[in-house]
Design a protein around this motif. Structure first.
Motif, short mmCIF file in Angstrom:
data_model
loop_
_atom_site.label_atom_id
_atom_site.label_comp_id
_atom_site.label_asym_id
_atom_site.label_seq_id
_atom_site.Cartn_x
_atom_site.Cartn_y
_atom_site.Cartn_z
N VAL A 1 0.83 -1.21 0.00
CA VAL A 1 0.00 0.00 0.00
C VAL A 1 0.87 1.26 0.00
O VAL A 1 0.54 2.25 -0.66
CB VAL A 1 -0.95 -0.02 1.22
CG1 VAL A 1 -1.71 1.31 1.34
CG2 VAL A 1 -1.94 -1.19 1.09
N ASN A 2 1.98 1.22 0.70
CA ASN A 2 2.88 2.38 0.72
C ASN A 2 3.38 2.74 -0.67
O ASN A 2 3.60 3.92 -0.98
CB ASN A 2 4.07 2.12 1.64
CG ASN A 2 3.69 2.11 3.11
OD1 ASN A 2 2.62 2.60 3.49
ND2 ASN A 2 4.54 1.54 3.94
N THR A 3 3.57 1.74 -1.52
CA THR A 3 4.05 2.01 -2.88
C THR A 3 3.00 2.73 -3.72
O THR A 3 3.34 3.35 -4.73
CB THR A 3 4.47 0.72 -3.61
OG1 THR A 3 3.31 -0.09 -3.88
CG2 THR A 3 5.47 -0.08 -2.80
N TRP A 4 1.76 2.67 -3.31
CA TRP A 4 0.68 3.34 -4.05
C TRP A 4 0.68 4.84 -3.80
O TRP A 4 -0.04 5.58 -4.48
CB TRP A 4 -0.68 2.75 -3.68
CG TRP A 4 -0.82 1.29 -3.99
CD1 TRP A 4 -0.04 0.53 -4.81
CD2 TRP A 4 -1.81 0.40 -3.45
NE1 TRP A 4 -0.47 -0.76 -4.84
CE2 TRP A 4 -1.56 -0.89 -4.01
CE3 TRP A 4 -2.88 0.54 -2.57
CZ2 TRP A 4 -2.34 -2.01 -3.72
CZ3 TRP A 4 -3.66 -0.57 -2.26
CH2 TRP A 4 -3.39 -1.83 -2.84
N PHE A 5 1.45 5.28 -2.81
CA PHE A 5 1.50 6.70 -2.49
C PHE A 5 2.81 7.34 -2.95
O PHE A 5 3.25 8.35 -2.40
CB PHE A 5 1.32 6.92 -0.98
CG PHE A 5 -0.11 6.73 -0.54
CD1 PHE A 5 -1.03 7.75 -0.64
CD2 PHE A 5 -0.51 5.51 -0.02
CE1 PHE A 5 -2.35 7.57 -0.24
CE2 PHE A 5 -1.83 5.32 0.40
CZ PHE A 5 -2.75 6.36 0.28
N ARG A 6 3.41 6.76 -3.96
CA ARG A 6 4.58 7.41 -4.57
C ARG A 6 4.12 8.69 -5.25
O ARG A 6 2.93 8.91 -5.48
CB ARG A 6 5.23 6.50 -5.59
CG ARG A 6 5.90 5.28 -4.97
CD ARG A 6 6.34 4.33 -6.07
NE ARG A 6 6.97 3.12 -5.55
CZ ARG A 6 7.13 2.01 -6.24
NH1 ARG A 6 6.70 1.96 -7.50
NH2 ARG A 6 7.71 0.96 -5.70
N LYS A 7 5.07 9.51 -5.65
CA LYS A 7 4.73 10.77 -6.28
C LYS A 7 3.98 10.56 -7.59
O LYS A 7 4.15 9.55 -8.27
CB LYS A 7 6.00 11.60 -6.55
CG LYS A 7 6.66 12.11 -5.27
CD LYS A 7 7.87 12.96 -5.61
CE LYS A 7 8.52 13.49 -4.33
NZ LYS A 7 9.71 14.31 -4.63
N GLN A 8 3.16 11.54 -7.92
CA GLN A 8 2.39 11.50 -9.16
C GLN A 8 3.32 11.40 -10.37
O GLN A 8 4.34 12.08 -10.44
CB GLN A 8 1.56 12.79 -9.25
CG GLN A 8 0.72 12.92 -10.52
CD GLN A 8 -0.04 14.25 -10.53
OE1 GLN A 8 -0.24 14.85 -9.51
NE2 GLN A 8 -0.44 14.67 -11.71
N LYS A 9 2.94 10.52 -11.29
CA LYS A 9 3.71 10.39 -12.54
C LYS A 9 3.45 11.61 -13.41
O LYS A 9 2.36 12.18 -13.42
CB LYS A 9 3.28 9.13 -13.30
CG LYS A 9 3.58 7.83 -12.58
CD LYS A 9 3.04 6.66 -13.38
CE LYS A 9 3.23 5.35 -12.65
NZ LYS A 9 2.61 4.21 -13.40
N LYS A 10 4.46 12.02 -14.15
CA LYS A 10 4.33 13.17 -15.05
C LYS A 10 3.65 12.75 -16.34
O LYS A 10 3.82 11.64 -16.80
CB LYS A 10 5.69 13.78 -15.34
CG LYS A 10 6.40 14.29 -14.08
CD LYS A 10 5.64 15.41 -13.44
CE LYS A 10 6.39 15.98 -12.25
NZ LYS A 10 5.63 17.05 -11.56
#
Length: 282
Positions: free
Chosen positions: A273-282
């Motif tokens: 779940v933590n990986t789902w809160f990475r920064k927004q992709k450009k």
């Protein structure tokens, strides 16, 4: 007395401001009742986003209504869009919604029968009309699979009728038939917990009316990336492989309280779940 008024006014301001902040972080997710994979994924997303400080509410409706609601800006996201065939024509009608990415790959839909049924292909059905009672048990009208099954009936010139009801009713009919070892056809899809519960198989579709394996994508309304960049990034990143999807669906199917099960699942899969809160992709 003046001091008391100041304290009360200060408390009211704090409450008002915190409530305003809570309202401003309100996220609405669309979900179709009875669609196992969609409900499971959405409950997990709701729990994950709630923990991140958002107030997530669920909007329950048919897919067509959810797409229209997103296009109007009333619903923020819907996580169960099957592409390219099942929902492709439906999402193409709306200009203010778009995909954030693939959540699950290898999804299938078609005509499903118990494994003990001795035929293996749709083009064998007319020869066995009496054993199936000349009917297919479908789900809600307005769903992509119901429309596809109408096309199957025409393309294969099948002397059958599609009986449409709720997904829950379809599962109930399937369960009863399997218990009695009767022949039955249902419109089904995978991922779904029924494939773990029962021995089932898809009938082959030589004309590819249902299409090949599909992908499940998340769709969001226009402007979500600007208003809630973290949430937008979340929907860019969220995904399930076969193992995690099967685990989630099995636990949801056994659950007496699916919201609590979603909380437990998030606890057990916190690293994912933590990986789902990475920064927004450009």
């Amino acid at each position: 007395m003046i001091r008391f008024k100041q304290i009360v006014m200060g408390a009211c301001c704090c409450i008002f401001l915190s409530c305003g902040k809570h309202v401003n972080k309100r996220i609405s997710l669309g979900v179709v009742s009875g669609w196992a994979e969609g409900e499971a994924m959405t409950l997990v997303a709701q729990e994950a986003l709630n923990r991140a400080g958002y107030h997530v509410v669920l909007q329950k409706a048919a897919p067509n209504l959810l797409f229209a609601s997103m296009d109007n800006g009333d619903t923020d996201a819907y996580m169960d869009v099957w592409l390219p065939k099942t929902h492709g024509d439906k999402v193409a009608r709306f200009s203010k919604i778009h995909s954030t990415g693939i959540i699950y790959e290898g999804a299938l839909l078609g005509l499903v029968v118990p494994d003990y049924v001795t035929i293996n292909s749709i083009d064998e059905l007319n020869k066995h009309k009496n054993q199936f009672g000349g009917r297919m048990i479908g789900i809600e009208r307005g769903s992509g699979i119901a429309a596809a099954t109408d096309r199957v009936l025409k393309e294969y010139n099948l002397d059958y009728v599609q009986l449409n009801s709720s997904t829950v009713a379809m599962i109930s009919e399937l369960q009863k038939a399997v218990r009695e070892k009767r022949w039955i056809i249902v419109t089904g899809w995978k991922p779904h917990w029924m494939f773990a519960r029962f021995d089932l198989k898809f009938l082959k579709d030589p004309k590819q009316v249902y299409g090949e394996a599909e992908r499940i994508e998340a769709y969001v309304r226009e402007g979500l990336d600007k208003e809630f960049p973290e949430v937008y990034g979340f929907f860019q990143q969220i995904s399930f492989d076969d193992e995690t999807m099967s685990d989630l669906l099995a636990k949801m199917e056994e659950s007496k309280n699916q919201k609590e099960t979603a909380k437990q699942w998030v606890d057990e899969h916190q690293d994912l779940v933590n990986t789902w809160f990475r920064k927004q992709k450009k």
